[in-house]
Design a protein around this motif. Structure first.
Motif, PDB file in Angstrom:
ATOM      1  N   SER A  27      28.940  15.323  10.339  1.00  0.00           N
ATOM      2  CA  SER A  27      28.767  15.815  11.713  1.00  0.00           C
ATOM      3  C   SER A  27      28.747  17.332  11.766  1.00  0.00           C
ATOM      4  CB  SER A  27      29.888  15.269  12.615  1.00  0.00           C
ATOM      5  OG  SER A  27      31.132  15.891  12.307  1.00  0.00           O
ATOM      6  N   GLU A  28      29.358  17.972  10.775  1.00  0.00           N
ATOM      7  CA  GLU A  28      29.377  19.433  10.730  1.00  0.00           C
ATOM      8  C   GLU A  28      28.147  20.011  10.045  1.00  0.00           C
ATOM      9  OE1 GLU A  28      33.005  21.137   9.271  1.00  0.00           O
ATOM     10  OE2 GLU A  28      34.218  19.466   9.995  1.00  0.00           O
ATOM     11  N   VAL A  29      27.632  19.328   9.019  1.00  0.00           N
ATOM     12  CA  VAL A  29      26.528  19.925   8.256  1.00  0.00           C
ATOM     13  C   VAL A  29      25.147  19.544   8.788  1.00  0.00           C
ATOM     14  CG1 VAL A  29      27.856  20.185   6.136  1.00  0.00           C
ATOM     15  CG2 VAL A  29      26.564  18.071   6.521  1.00  0.00           C
ATOM     16  N   PHE A  30      25.014  18.444   9.510  1.00  0.00           N
ATOM     17  CA  PHE A  30      23.688  18.083  10.029  1.00  0.00           C
ATOM     18  C   PHE A  30      23.105  19.174  10.923  1.00  0.00           C
ATOM     19  CE2 PHE A  30      23.890  13.134   9.586  1.00  0.00           C
ATOM     20  CZ  PHE A  30      23.901  13.284   8.217  1.00  0.00           C
ATOM     21  N   PRO A  31      23.870  19.747  11.857  1.00  0.00           N
ATOM     22  CA  PRO A  31      23.300  20.850  12.650  1.00  0.00           C
ATOM     23  C   PRO A  31      22.886  22.040  11.788  1.00  0.00           C
ATOM     24  CG  PRO A  31      25.278  19.979  13.701  1.00  0.00           C
ATOM     25  CD  PRO A  31      25.218  19.375  12.333  1.00  0.00           C
ATOM     26  N   LEU A  32      23.630  22.307  10.720  1.00  0.00           N
ATOM     27  CA  LEU A  32      23.262  23.407   9.819  1.00  0.00           C
ATOM     28  C   LEU A  32      21.962  23.087   9.098  1.00  0.00           C
ATOM     29  CD1 LEU A  32      23.881  26.084   8.404  1.00  0.00           C
ATOM     30  CD2 LEU A  32      25.262  24.790   6.749  1.00  0.00           C
ATOM     31  N   PHE A  33      21.803  21.847   8.626  1.00  0.00           N
ATOM     32  CA  PHE A  33      20.551  21.452   7.979  1.00  0.00           C
ATOM     33  C   PHE A  33      19.370  21.743   8.900  1.00  0.00           C
ATOM     34  CE2 PHE A  33      22.547  17.805   5.240  1.00  0.00           C
ATOM     35  CZ  PHE A  33      23.273  18.747   4.543  1.00  0.00           C
ATOM     36  N   HIS A  34      19.521  21.353  10.157  1.00  0.00           N
ATOM     37  CA  HIS A  34      18.439  21.555  11.126  1.00  0.00           C
ATOM     38  C   HIS A  34      18.172  23.044  11.346  1.00  0.00           C
ATOM     39  CE1 HIS A  34      15.934  21.061  14.666  1.00  0.00           C
ATOM     40  NE2 HIS A  34      16.732  21.882  15.321  1.00  0.00           N
ATOM     41  N   ALA A  35      19.238  23.823  11.495  1.00  0.00           N
ATOM     42  CA  ALA A  35      19.083  25.262  11.731  1.00  0.00           C
ATOM     43  C   ALA A  35      18.386  25.944  10.557  1.00  0.00           C
ATOM     44  CB  ALA A  35      20.446  25.904  11.975  1.00  0.00           C
ATOM     45  N   LEU A  36      18.622  25.440   9.346  1.00  0.00           N
ATOM     46  CA  LEU A  36      18.024  26.038   8.154  1.00  0.00           C
ATOM     47  C   LEU A  36      16.574  25.638   7.945  1.00  0.00           C
ATOM     48  CD1 LEU A  36      21.029  25.599   5.683  1.00  0.00           C
ATOM     49  CD2 LEU A  36      20.117  27.773   6.532  1.00  0.00           C
ATOM     50  N   GLY A  37      16.114  24.615   8.666  1.00  0.00           N
ATOM     51  CA  GLY A  37      14.703  24.241   8.559  1.00  0.00           C
ATOM     52  C   GLY A  37      14.428  22.804   8.191  1.00  0.00           C
ATOM     53  N   ALA A  38      15.454  21.993   8.002  1.00  0.00           N
ATOM     54  CA  ALA A  38      15.239  20.578   7.699  1.00  0.00           C
ATOM     55  C   ALA A  38      14.900  19.816   8.969  1.00  0.00           C
ATOM     56  CB  ALA A  38      16.476  19.978   7.051  1.00  0.00           C
ATOM     57  N   ASN A  39      14.049  18.800   8.829  1.00  0.00           N
ATOM     58  CA  ASN A  39      13.800  17.913   9.968  1.00  0.00           C
ATOM     59  C   ASN A  39      13.910  16.443   9.578  1.00  0.00           C
ATOM     60  OD1 ASN A  39      11.435  17.623   8.518  1.00  0.00           O
ATOM     61  ND2 ASN A  39      10.138  18.683  10.017  1.00  0.00           N
ATOM     62  N   GLY A  40      14.533  16.188   8.427  1.00  0.00           N
ATOM     63  CA  GLY A  40      14.729  14.810   8.007  1.00  0.00           C
ATOM     64  C   GLY A  40      15.785  14.670   6.940  1.00  0.00           C
ATOM     65  N   LEU A  41      16.204  13.425   6.698  1.00  0.00           N
ATOM     66  CA  LEU A  41      17.177  13.091   5.669  1.00  0.00           C
ATOM     67  C   LEU A  41      16.650  11.913   4.858  1.00  0.00           C
ATOM     68  CD1 LEU A  41      20.426  12.950   7.859  1.00  0.00           C
ATOM     69  CD2 LEU A  41      19.808  14.817   6.311  1.00  0.00           C
ATOM     70  N   LEU A  42      16.823  11.972   3.554  1.00  0.00           N
ATOM     71  CA  LEU A  42      16.622  10.813   2.692  1.00  0.00           C
ATOM     72  C   LEU A  42      18.012  10.375   2.255  1.00  0.00           C
ATOM     73  CD1 LEU A  42      14.617   8.947   1.096  1.00  0.00           C
ATOM     74  CD2 LEU A  42      14.966  10.498  -0.835  1.00  0.00           C
ATOM     75  N   ILE A  43      18.461   9.226   2.755  1.00  0.00           N
ATOM     76  CA  ILE A  43      19.819   8.771   2.478  1.00  0.00           C
ATOM     77  C   ILE A  43      19.790   7.670   1.426  1.00  0.00           C
ATOM     78  CG2 ILE A  43      21.947   7.846   3.433  1.00  0.00           C
ATOM     79  CD1 ILE A  43      21.201   8.955   6.134  1.00  0.00           C
ATOM     80  N   GLU A  44      20.304   8.004   0.239  1.00  0.00           N
ATOM     81  CA  GLU A  44      20.373   7.048  -0.857  1.00  0.00           C
ATOM     82  C   GLU A  44      21.780   6.428  -0.850  1.00  0.00           C
ATOM     83  OE1 GLU A  44      19.495   6.730  -5.669  1.00  0.00           O
ATOM     84  OE2 GLU A  44      19.018   8.565  -4.572  1.00  0.00           O
ATOM     85  N   TYR A  45      21.888   5.252  -0.247  1.00  0.00           N
ATOM     86  CA  TYR A  45      23.202   4.652  -0.018  1.00  0.00           C
ATOM     87  C   TYR A  45      23.859   4.129  -1.285  1.00  0.00           C
ATOM     88  CZ  TYR A  45      22.486   4.681   5.062  1.00  0.00           C
ATOM     89  OH  TYR A  45      22.292   5.065   6.355  1.00  0.00           O
ATOM     90  N   GLU A  46      23.095   3.473  -2.137  1.00  0.00           N
ATOM     91  CA  GLU A  46      23.605   2.753  -3.297  1.00  0.00           C
ATOM     92  C   GLU A  46      24.778   1.874  -2.875  1.00  0.00           C
ATOM     93  OE1 GLU A  46      25.475   4.088  -6.959  1.00  0.00           O
ATOM     94  OE2 GLU A  46      23.571   3.766  -8.009  1.00  0.00           O
ATOM     95  N   ASP A  47      25.981   2.093  -3.460  1.00  0.00           N
ATOM     96  CA  ASP A  47      27.101   1.196  -3.159  1.00  0.00           C
ATOM     97  C   ASP A  47      27.899   1.610  -1.918  1.00  0.00           C
ATOM     98  OD1 ASP A  47      28.256   3.460  -4.199  1.00  0.00           O
ATOM     99  OD2 ASP A  47      29.272   2.451  -5.862  1.00  0.00           O
ATOM    100  N   MET A  48      27.416   2.608  -1.188  1.00  0.00           N
ATOM    101  CA  MET A  48      28.087   3.006   0.050  1.00  0.00           C
ATOM    102  C   MET A  48      27.570   2.244   1.264  1.00  0.00           C
ATOM    103  SD  MET A  48      30.569   5.047  -0.387  1.00  0.00           S
ATOM    104  CE  MET A  48      30.837   5.697   1.275  1.00  0.00           C
ATOM    105  N   PHE A  49      26.571   1.406   1.093  1.00  0.00           N
ATOM    106  CA  PHE A  49      26.058   0.630   2.220  1.00  0.00           C
ATOM    107  C   PHE A  49      26.932  -0.612   2.430  1.00  0.00           C
ATOM    108  CE2 PHE A  49      23.309  -2.386   4.420  1.00  0.00           C
ATOM    109  CZ  PHE A  49      22.836  -1.593   5.449  1.00  0.00           C
ATOM    110  N   PRO A  50      27.181  -0.994   3.689  1.00  0.00           N
ATOM    111  CA  PRO A  50      28.045  -2.144   3.986  1.00  0.00           C
ATOM    112  C   PRO A  50      27.314  -3.484   3.842  1.00  0.00           C
ATOM    113  CG  PRO A  50      27.320  -1.159   6.039  1.00  0.00           C
ATOM    114  CD  PRO A  50      26.795  -0.269   4.927  1.00  0.00           C
ATOM    115  N   TYR A  51      26.960  -3.824   2.628  1.00  0.00           N
ATOM    116  CA  TYR A  51      26.281  -5.094   2.394  1.00  0.00           C
ATOM    117  C   TYR A  51      27.168  -6.263   2.809  1.00  0.00           C
ATOM    118  CZ  TYR A  51      22.720  -2.620  -0.321  1.00  0.00           C
ATOM    119  OH  TYR A  51      21.697  -1.785  -0.711  1.00  0.00           O
TER     120      TYR A  51
END
Length: 452
Positions: A27-51
């Protein structure tokens, strides 16, 4: 945002197979990503996804809950970051195939990295993973299905028999599985386009690629993380893919996690150079050939390797790279912008201490040899550094608890902090023993034979 960038989409890769951040940190870094020029995320969940269901055993100890995934997506929307989830479906399947329940689906029985493409159960497995991920990502336009570094493909017993048949090949084996997985995405989840890493496609003959039908199903992501990226070669590859029928192409660079499996700090200049070369590729090839660029930030080289640079220490590199893409290079004014966003005075990291390596090397330490003047240079600084280390470790552990889960903190400290403290303590001990020897050494004519 500047119009000088040739990349319409600029996605930050979150590799969650190592050191997954707490949602509160995102929640803290997403606004910074946007301010720096990002407009998307590629989220590689692997074993962090709630299967769920029979896939529930894939969950890591601190896997995100469904509500946490929903919250991550909400936070991304608030920062105008379009999300593309990534699920591995062929290679890099260690987080699945390490489990006894799925070990029979390995291409090679001994190795848990590659899925056996001949088993109907293999396809059913990845289809179930895809369906569960997309159930929580209903509004996405793309799904990345991995398919990179499919090591040992063709070396399983079933594959060896299959390859003996006329007209069968490793390329055909790869393409057929890729086609099956992509077809499932397109038929069961209309409106979602599969992305794939391109390394398994690069050397496949053009006519075979064209005839496979795969170019009508997926969008390849051309990845290269080097500071010596071959611009001409990449432009040629783009042309090859376009002639094969791929409608859209993507690029992938790196802002961290690509210069050493145990790298602790990103070499910022290396990553800036990588992005400058990708800008050259985009400027040399057909206009708008590359739809977007994914700034990868690998957290482990694979499921079993050590952690490399953590996300927080990669932020300065990410800032420099994103700003390079936005402004078409990393001129001095762009550097100043990046430093302003981060609130730091400099992105440079230098080391000017030479006394230990020059005058108290392992050779000297084993023989307890040291010039008296070097004791005055080394010992006070080492004692001060050890004191600062002790204080810093306490602060570091408290800071890490705000970002990461306990198992990540334990691993990181044991891999990266405790060894350094031990080396410093050992250095001081060796220095003390060397200083106590009489008479003190006086120059290059030391009689090393008298010092075992």
């Amino acid at each position: 945002m500047s119009s000088s960038t040739p990349f319409k989409m600029r996605l930050v890769h979150l590799d969650l197979k190592g050191a997954p951040p707490r949602v509160s940190y995102l929640s803290e870094v997403f606004p910074l990503f946007h301010a720096l020029g990002a407009n998307g995320l590629l989220i590689e969940y692997e074993d962090m996804f709630p299967y769920e269901g029979h896939l529930r055993l894939l969950r890591a100890k601190h896997a995100y809950s469904p509500s946490e995934v929903t919250e991550i997506l909400r936070l991304a929307r608030l920062s105008e970051l379009e999300v593309i989830p990534l699920v591995q479906t062929f290679g890099h399947m260690e987080f699945v195939l390490k489990h006894a329940a799925f070990a029979h689906l390995r291409e090679v029985a001994l190795f848990p990295n590659t899925l056996n493409p001949h088993e109907a159960e293999s396809l059913a497995l990845v289809q179930a993973m895809i369906d569960q991920i997309l159930e929580l990502h209903r509004d996405v336009r793309w799904l990345h299905i991995g398919c990179d570094e499919v090591y040992y493909l063709g070396e399983g017993e079933t594959s060896k028999q299959w390859l003996q048949q006329e007209q069968n090949s490793h390329a055909k084996l790869c393409l057929s599985h890729m086609q099956a997985v992509a077809s499932h995405v397109l038929t069961q989840h209309p409106g979602i386009t599969p992305l794939v890493w391109d390394d398994m496609l690069r050397d496949i003959p053009q006519e075979q690629l064209k005839a496979s039908g795969v170019p009508q199903l997926v969008e390849p992501v051309l990845w290269d993380y080097g500071a010596d990226l071959d611009v001409h070669g990449k432009v040629f590859l783009i042309g090859k893919y376009q002639e094969c029928g791929f409608q859209r192409l993507w690029a992938a660079s790196a802002f961290k996690g690509a210069t050493g499996a145990s790298q602790a700090l990103p070499p910022v200049e290396h990553h800036i150079r990588n992005h400058e070369l990708w800008l050259q590729v985009a400027g040399s090839g057909p206009r708008d050939a590359l739809q977007g660029i994914i700034l990868t930030g690998w957290q482990r080289y694979d499921h079993f390797s050590v952690l490399c640079e953590l996300l927080p220490v990669g932020i300065p590199s990410l800032a420099a790279c994103l700003q390079s893409l936005v402004h078409g290079g990393f001129a001095e004014d762009v550097r100043l912008r990046a430093e302003h966003f981060l609130g730091v005075s400099s992105l440079e990291i230098t080391d000017t201490v030479r006394y230990v390596t020059g005058w108290f090397s392992p050779y000297h330490r084993r023989r307890k040899l040291v010039h008296p003047v070097m004791i005055q240079h080394i010992q006070p600084e080492a004692l001060s550094l050890l004191s600062r280390w002790n204080n810093l470790v306490q602060q570091l552990e408290a800071a890490l608890q705000l970002v990461f889960y306990p198992d990540t903190i334990e691993e990181w400290l044991e891999e990266n902090v405790l060894p350094s403290m031990q080396r410093l303590q050992d250095l001081l001990q060796d220095l003390g023993e060397a200083a106590a020897r009489q008479p003190p050494p006086t120059g290059p004519g030391w009689d090393t034979g008298q010092n075992p």
